[in-house]
Motif scaffolding. Structure first.
Motif, mmCIF file in Angstrom:
data_model
loop_
_atom_site.group_PDB
_atom_site.id
_atom_site.type_symbol
_atom_site.label_atom_id
_atom_site.label_comp_id
_atom_site.label_asym_id
_atom_site.label_seq_id
_atom_site.Cartn_x
_atom_site.Cartn_y
_atom_site.Cartn_z
ATOM 1 N N ALA A 1 -2.154 6.966 13.447
ATOM 2 C CA ALA A 1 -1.855 7.859 12.323
ATOM 3 C C ALA A 1 -2.136 9.310 12.697
ATOM 4 O O ALA A 1 -3.037 9.599 13.480
ATOM 5 N N ALA B 1 -5.846 9.976 8.811
ATOM 6 C CA ALA B 1 -6.321 8.760 8.154
ATOM 7 C C ALA B 1 -7.503 9.128 7.263
ATOM 8 O O ALA B 1 -8.398 9.863 7.678
ATOM 9 N N GLN C 1 5.282 3.134 1.539
ATOM 10 C CA GLN C 1 5.001 4.506 1.933
ATOM 11 C C GLN C 1 5.405 5.475 0.829
ATOM 12 O O GLN C 1 6.414 5.286 0.168
ATOM 13 N N LEU D 1 -3.220 5.799 5.656
ATOM 14 C CA LEU D 1 -2.679 6.195 6.956
ATOM 15 C C LEU D 1 -1.498 7.122 6.733
ATOM 16 O O LEU D 1 -0.551 6.771 6.025
ATOM 17 N N LYS E 1 1.524 9.983 8.180
ATOM 18 C CA LYS E 1 2.359 10.550 9.235
ATOM 19 C C LYS E 1 2.749 11.956 8.808
ATOM 20 O O LYS E 1 3.288 12.158 7.723
#
Length: 158
Positions: free
Chosen positions: A27, A30, A88, A119, A121
């Motif tokens: 990640a 996090a 997500q 987590l 991105k």
């Protein structure tokens, strides 16, 4: 979502330091949260977070570290941790200088104590592309407007 077929046989049991290494590599950011959504620990390895003091978030509710538009999404992610890995969600995370950046977060329950790991991105490169696209679209609209004005003048003259 595709998962490992036999994680017990192939991965074995991960101790906390090894799990922290895996999470840190996987990640860009996090967040370890308690059951109520308070940030207990942070790991930020992505380039968008390299110069940021994300350690200031520890002890604060995650919902207080995001933009107003993202608060409902964070509350939804935290409330659905009992269902396993969440889908997500794009969250606008507020940084230490007051700016915000887009992060795609998934939430995974960790243990029986109710701890959760979020987590993320980093989507700042996508955000830059979107801004460039908007600028190009606005430029095209201005050019098209000028062309229409020119055409109208031309017709009036003839």
């Amino acid at each position: 979502m595709n998962t490992f077929r036999s994680p017990d046989a192939t991965l074995g049991t991960l101790d906390a330091p090894r799990a922290a290494d895996v999470i840190g590599v996987a990640a860009d950011i996090a967040l370890v949260l308690d059951a109520s959504g308070v940030i207990l620990d942070v790991c930020a390895t992505g380039s968008g977070f390299a110069d940021r003091d994300v350690g200031k978030w520890i002890g604060r509710p995650w919902i207080d570290t995001v933009t107003v538009e993202s608060r409902d999404k964070v509350a939804d992610l935290i409330s659905r941790t009992g269902e396993g890995v969440s889908r997500q969600r794009q969250i606008n995370q507020v940084l230490d200088d007051g700016s915000s950046t887009m992060v795609l977060f998934s939430v995974v329950p960790l243990n029986a104590d109710g701890h959760i790991v979020a987590l993320g991105k980093d989507l700042s490169s996508l955000e830059l592309l979107q801004k460039r696209l908007i600028n190009v679209q606005q430029s095209m609209e201005r050019d098209y407007s000028r062309l229409r004005e020119f055409e109208t003048r031309y017709r009036m003259l003839f």
